[in-house]
Scaffold this motif. Structure first.
Motif, PDB file in Angstrom:
ATOM      1  N   ALA A 229      88.101  92.593 116.216  1.00 55.10           N
ATOM      2  CA  ALA A 229      89.157  92.228 116.368  1.00 55.10           C
ATOM      3  C   ALA A 229      90.141  93.714 116.650  1.00 55.10           C
ATOM      4  O   ALA A 229      90.613  94.372 115.310  1.00 55.10           O
ATOM      5  N   CYS A 230      90.386  93.934 117.508  1.00 54.30           N
ATOM      6  CA  CYS A 230      91.024  95.419 117.909  1.00 54.30           C
ATOM      7  C   CYS A 230      91.945  95.477 119.081  1.00 54.30           C
ATOM      8  O   CYS A 230      91.892  94.404 119.911  1.00 54.30           O
ATOM      9  N   ALA A 231      92.777  96.399 119.175  1.00 52.68           N
ATOM     10  CA  ALA A 231      93.708  96.487 120.379  1.00 52.68           C
ATOM     11  C   ALA A 231      92.903  96.829 121.483  1.00 52.68           C
ATOM     12  O   ALA A 231      93.535  96.639 122.669  1.00 52.68           O
ATOM     13  N   ASN A 232      91.971  97.719 121.351  1.00 56.25           N
ATOM     14  CA  ASN A 232      91.369  98.239 122.505  1.00 56.25           C
ATOM     15  C   ASN A 232      90.038  98.768 122.041  1.00 56.25           C
ATOM     16  O   ASN A 232      89.824  99.059 120.948  1.00 56.25           O
ATOM     17  N   LEU A 233      88.947  98.944 123.186  1.00 54.84           N
ATOM     18  CA  LEU A 233      87.674  99.296 122.612  1.00 54.84           C
ATOM     19  C   LEU A 233      87.143  99.915 123.682  1.00 54.84           C
ATOM     20  O   LEU A 233      86.991  99.675 124.919  1.00 54.84           O
ATOM     21  N   ARG A 234      86.727 101.118 123.668  1.00 54.13           N
ATOM     22  CA  ARG A 234      86.096 102.092 124.701  1.00 54.13           C
ATOM     23  C   ARG A 234      84.594 102.471 124.278  1.00 54.13           C
ATOM     24  O   ARG A 234      84.249 102.705 123.229  1.00 54.13           O
ATOM     25  N   ILE A 235      83.785 102.512 125.219  1.00 59.93           N
ATOM     26  CA  ILE A 235      82.473 103.199 125.355  1.00 59.93           C
ATOM     27  C   ILE A 235      82.364 104.333 126.034  1.00 59.93           C
ATOM     28  O   ILE A 235      82.768 104.401 127.439  1.00 59.93           O
ATOM     29  N   THR A 236      82.406 105.739 125.363  1.00 60.95           N
ATOM     30  CA  THR A 236      82.444 106.850 125.898  1.00 60.95           C
ATOM     31  C   THR A 236      81.001 107.476 125.716  1.00 60.95           C
ATOM     32  O   THR A 236      80.793 108.162 124.505  1.00 60.95           O
ATOM     33  N   ALA A 237      80.096 107.372 126.589  1.00 57.90           N
ATOM     34  CA  ALA A 237      78.842 107.766 126.380  1.00 57.90           C
ATOM     35  C   ALA A 237      78.232 108.370 128.115  1.00 57.90           C
ATOM     36  O   ALA A 237      77.493 107.419 128.360  1.00 57.90           O
ATOM     37  N   PRO A 238      78.193 109.367 128.191  1.00 59.98           N
ATOM     38  CA  PRO A 238      78.072 109.841 129.741  1.00 59.98           C
ATOM     39  C   PRO A 238      76.633 109.526 130.042  1.00 59.98           C
ATOM     40  O   PRO A 238      76.409 109.605 131.349  1.00 59.98           O
ATOM     41  N   LEU A 239      75.803 109.882 128.808  1.00 59.43           N
ATOM     42  CA  LEU A 239      74.362 109.886 129.186  1.00 59.43           C
ATOM     43  C   LEU A 239      73.704 108.277 128.751  1.00 59.43           C
ATOM     44  O   LEU A 239      72.419 108.489 128.888  1.00 59.43           O
ATOM     45  N   ALA A 269      77.810 105.436 134.539  1.00 58.34           N
ATOM     46  CA  ALA A 269      77.133 105.733 135.794  1.00 58.34           C
ATOM     47  C   ALA A 269      75.626 105.736 135.668  1.00 58.34           C
ATOM     48  O   ALA A 269      74.929 105.393 136.658  1.00 58.34           O
ATOM     49  N   LEU A 270      75.033 106.258 134.470  1.00 60.69           N
ATOM     50  CA  LEU A 270      73.773 106.325 134.335  1.00 60.69           C
ATOM     51  C   LEU A 270      73.053 105.010 133.786  1.00 60.69           C
ATOM     52  O   LEU A 270      71.764 105.160 133.797  1.00 60.69           O
ATOM     53  N   VAL A 271      73.742 104.145 133.387  1.00 62.44           N
ATOM     54  CA  VAL A 271      73.161 102.852 132.916  1.00 62.44           C
ATOM     55  C   VAL A 271      72.424 102.269 133.961  1.00 62.44           C
ATOM     56  O   VAL A 271      72.747 101.981 135.168  1.00 62.44           O
ATOM     57  N   ARG A 272      71.020 101.926 133.375  1.00 60.68           N
ATOM     58  CA  ARG A 272      70.159 101.460 134.322  1.00 60.68           C
ATOM     59  C   ARG A 272      69.851 100.011 134.147  1.00 60.68           C
ATOM     60  O   ARG A 272      69.307  99.189 134.805  1.00 60.68           O
ATOM     61  N   GLU A 273      69.938  99.574 132.824  1.00 61.24           N
ATOM     62  CA  GLU A 273      69.431  98.387 132.149  1.00 61.24           C
ATOM     63  C   GLU A 273      70.382  98.048 131.326  1.00 61.24           C
ATOM     64  O   GLU A 273      71.014  98.752 130.318  1.00 61.24           O
ATOM     65  N   ALA A 274      70.989  96.679 131.259  1.00 61.63           N
ATOM     66  CA  ALA A 274      72.026  95.901 130.718  1.00 61.63           C
ATOM     67  C   ALA A 274      71.675  94.581 130.161  1.00 61.63           C
ATOM     68  O   ALA A 274      71.322  94.021 130.818  1.00 61.63           O
ATOM     69  N   LEU A 275      71.955  94.328 129.063  1.00 59.34           N
ATOM     70  CA  LEU A 275      71.783  92.861 128.564  1.00 59.34           C
ATOM     71  C   LEU A 275      73.238  92.512 127.883  1.00 59.34           C
ATOM     72  O   LEU A 275      73.629  93.404 126.871  1.00 59.34           O
ATOM     73  N   ILE A 276      74.106  91.723 128.286  1.00 60.03           N
ATOM     74  CA  ILE A 276      75.287  91.374 127.703  1.00 60.03           C
ATOM     75  C   ILE A 276      75.114  89.878 127.543  1.00 60.03           C
ATOM     76  O   ILE A 276      75.042  88.890 128.465  1.00 60.03           O
ATOM     77  N   ARG A 277      75.501  89.449 126.219  1.00 65.00           N
ATOM     78  CA  ARG A 277      75.507  87.970 125.744  1.00 65.00           C
ATOM     79  C   ARG A 277      76.716  87.737 125.394  1.00 65.00           C
ATOM     80  O   ARG A 277      77.296  88.489 124.304  1.00 65.00           O
ATOM     81  N   LEU A 278      77.218  86.487 125.643  1.00 67.85           N
ATOM     82  CA  LEU A 278      78.679  85.962 125.132  1.00 67.85           C
ATOM     83  C   LEU A 278      78.525  84.991 124.319  1.00 67.85           C
ATOM     84  O   LEU A 278      77.898  83.924 125.075  1.00 67.85           O
ATOM     85  N   THR A 279      78.836  84.667 123.221  1.00 69.35           N
ATOM     86  CA  THR A 279      78.875  83.248 122.399  1.00 69.35           C
ATOM     87  C   THR A 279      80.135  82.758 122.154  1.00 69.35           C
ATOM     88  O   THR A 279      81.183  83.390 121.145  1.00 69.35           O
ATOM     89  N   ASP A 280      80.368  81.696 122.391  1.00 67.92           N
ATOM     90  CA  ASP A 280      81.868  80.992 122.244  1.00 67.92           C
ATOM     91  C   ASP A 280      81.582  80.279 120.785  1.00 67.92           C
ATOM     92  O   ASP A 280      80.778  79.627 120.622  1.00 67.92           O
ATOM     93  N   THR A 281      82.490  80.695 119.802  1.00 65.47           N
ATOM     94  CA  THR A 281      82.502  80.254 118.525  1.00 65.47           C
ATOM     95  C   THR A 281      83.457  79.316 117.987  1.00 65.47           C
ATOM     96  O   THR A 281      83.612  79.011 116.928  1.00 65.47           O
ATOM     97  N   SER A 282      84.173  79.021 119.213  1.00 63.54           N
ATOM     98  CA  SER A 282      85.332  78.161 119.004  1.00 63.54           C
ATOM     99  C   SER A 282      85.179  76.485 118.902  1.00 63.54           C
ATOM    100  O   SER A 282      86.189  75.683 118.892  1.00 63.54           O
ATOM    101  N   VAL A 314      70.177  98.669 137.561  1.00 59.79           N
ATOM    102  CA  VAL A 314      68.977  98.219 138.196  1.00 59.79           C
ATOM    103  C   VAL A 314      68.527  96.826 137.761  1.00 59.79           C
ATOM    104  O   VAL A 314      68.092  95.922 138.396  1.00 59.79           O
ATOM    105  N   LYS A 315      68.662  96.608 136.376  1.00 58.77           N
ATOM    106  CA  LYS A 315      68.433  95.471 135.868  1.00 58.77           C
ATOM    107  C   LYS A 315      69.393  94.890 135.043  1.00 58.77           C
ATOM    108  O   LYS A 315      69.918  95.657 134.101  1.00 58.77           O
ATOM    109  N   LEU A 316      70.095  93.564 135.193  1.00 55.71           N
ATOM    110  CA  LEU A 316      70.834  93.159 134.502  1.00 55.71           C
ATOM    111  C   LEU A 316      70.643  91.685 133.797  1.00 55.71           C
ATOM    112  O   LEU A 316      70.268  90.797 134.713  1.00 55.71           O
ATOM    113  N   HIS A 317      70.999  91.593 132.794  1.00 51.61           N
ATOM    114  CA  HIS A 317      70.639  90.129 131.846  1.00 51.61           C
ATOM    115  C   HIS A 317      72.054  89.718 131.358  1.00 51.61           C
ATOM    116  O   HIS A 317      72.793  90.095 130.465  1.00 51.61           O
ATOM    117  N   LEU A 318      72.419  88.587 132.068  1.00 55.19           N
ATOM    118  CA  LEU A 318      73.854  88.251 131.464  1.00 55.19           C
ATOM    119  C   LEU A 318      73.546  86.725 131.027  1.00 55.19           C
ATOM    120  O   LEU A 318      72.943  85.601 131.663  1.00 55.19           O
TER     121      LEU A 318
END
Length: 377
Positions: A229-239, A269-282, A314-318
């Motif tokens: 729970a926050c007002a903003n969240l940033r990911i700053t990781a250029p590599l 820009a350098l991210v080649r593979e990502a997994l993003i999972r969303l879970t509704d807890t309500s 290149v690879k995305l898992h949602l």
């Protein structure tokens, strides 16, 4: 001695000789994959193994409470204090790996804090700390106490985190520990060579606004028990090359997280593979339904914008994405990801008559593989 018995003895001796012929470096590598208690117990195997464990523990200390299942707590506490002594000779080498796995509620704050402090004092290159729910363990190499009202120490002061404790740290894996959000906001100062970070179900991160590191290449943020729970969240990781996000949302506490990720942030820009999972807890909650519905809409809409921050994936898992999180409301288009070759959709809502698929195909020109796992329409 008859001939058959003599052959069995000779075969046994040959096997023992072959084991004894292994070089120390290979035996050290084998022992380094065990817990510290198992490593010490190998000293009973034979005279050849009597002192090998000492060299291993000079480089790897893995304190695992599970190895003492069914035994008295005092035995585990004494063992941990033995392999993590208070005084360290000046010639003691730095650790390659330090691990701590605590599974019982008998762990006190003073014990866990003492072991972590002693492990970090040997400047490990990799740290892995895991705890069971309701176990009080804090990751605080850069601050002196849990009371946020007290002044924080100067990280440039001698003996503190930025001055040496985590200067060699390239891999950090924390599960279920309490930690300060400020540590993640300035990883470049506290861990100047960190490449691999795994944060899972950690507490006391309600004020987390940024994860920043100039060297980070792999990031996993798994928060399914505690909302961010926050007002903003940033990911700053250029590599950053690999990203794993698993977030719980209920429409009240966490709807700002993804919005912060999706706005005001440079593309990863350098991210080649990502997994993003969303879970509704309500699902089981009945109060504030109207407010929750609005919060969910904001959260899911912003996740679609966040996908646009991964232009070279290149690879995305949602997982757990709805049509709102996949397609822009007016144009019904998926984010433009022309380099995407593999897309896995798990437990996603594809809309009436698979309405999301045309929008996906239109903006993923290089797509070679599409997986649909337990999706709904």
């Amino acid at each position: 001695m008859d001939s058959s018995k003599r052959r069995r003895v000779e075969q046994h001796d040959d096997a023992t000789d072959r084991l004894g012929d292994l070089p120390d470096c290979l035996l050290h590598d084998i022992l380094s994959r065990l817990g510290s208690r198992q490593t010490v117990q190998t000293s009973l195997l034979s005279r050849r193994w009597r002192h090998l464990w000492r060299d291993v523990l000079r480089g790897n200390v893995i304190v695992n409470e599970s190895e003492f299942a069914g035994e008295q707590w005092e035995r585990f506490e004494d063992f941990a204090d033995h392999v993590l002594p208070a005084s360290i000779p000046t010639e003691t080498r730095n650790l390659d790996a330090f691990g701590l796995n605590l599974v019982s509620q008998r762990v006190t704050y003073s014990c866990s804090n003492r072991w972590i402090r002693r492990g970090l004092r040997r400047c490990p290159a990799a740290v892995d700390i895991r705890t069971a729910p309701n176990v009080t363990v804090s990751w605080q190499p850069h601050w002196s106490c849990l009371d946020g009202s007290r002044p924080q120490p100067d990280v440039s002061a001698a003996g503190l985190c930025a001055a040496g404790f985590t200067r060699r740290l390239t891999k950090l894996h924390l599960v279920g520990v309490a930690m300060s959000a400020t540590f993640l906001e300035d990883l470049g100062t506290y861990c100047p060579v960190l490449e691999d970070l795994h944060i899972e179900n950690c507490r006391m991160m309600v004020n987390l606004v940024c994860i920043a590191s100039p060297t980070l290449r792999n990031l996993a943020l798994v928060q399914l028990r505690h909302h961010l729970a926050c007002a903003n969240l940033r990911i700053t990781a250029p590599l950053l090359v690999r990203l794993r996000l698993e977030l719980a949302y209920d429409g009240l506490n966490s709807h700002c997280v993804a919005a912060g990720l999706a706005t005001g942030t440079e593309p990863l820009a350098l991210v080649r593979e990502a997994l993003i999972r969303l879970t509704d807890t309500s699902h089981h909650l009945q109060r504030n339904k109207r407010r929750r519905k609005k919060g969910k809409l904001e959260f899911l809409t912003s996740m679609r914008a966040f996908l646009a921050l991964l232009p070279n994936a290149v690879k995305l898992h949602l997982a757990g994405f709805t049509t709102t999180a996949l397609l822009e409301e007016e144009s019904q288009e998926f984010p433009v990801l022309h380099r995407l070759k593999t897309l896995i959709l798990e437990g996603c809502d594809l809309g009436v008559e698979f309405q999301t698929l045309p929008g996906i195909f239109q903006n993923t020109s290089d797509l070679e593989k599409l997986g649909l796992h337990h999706c709904t329409v």
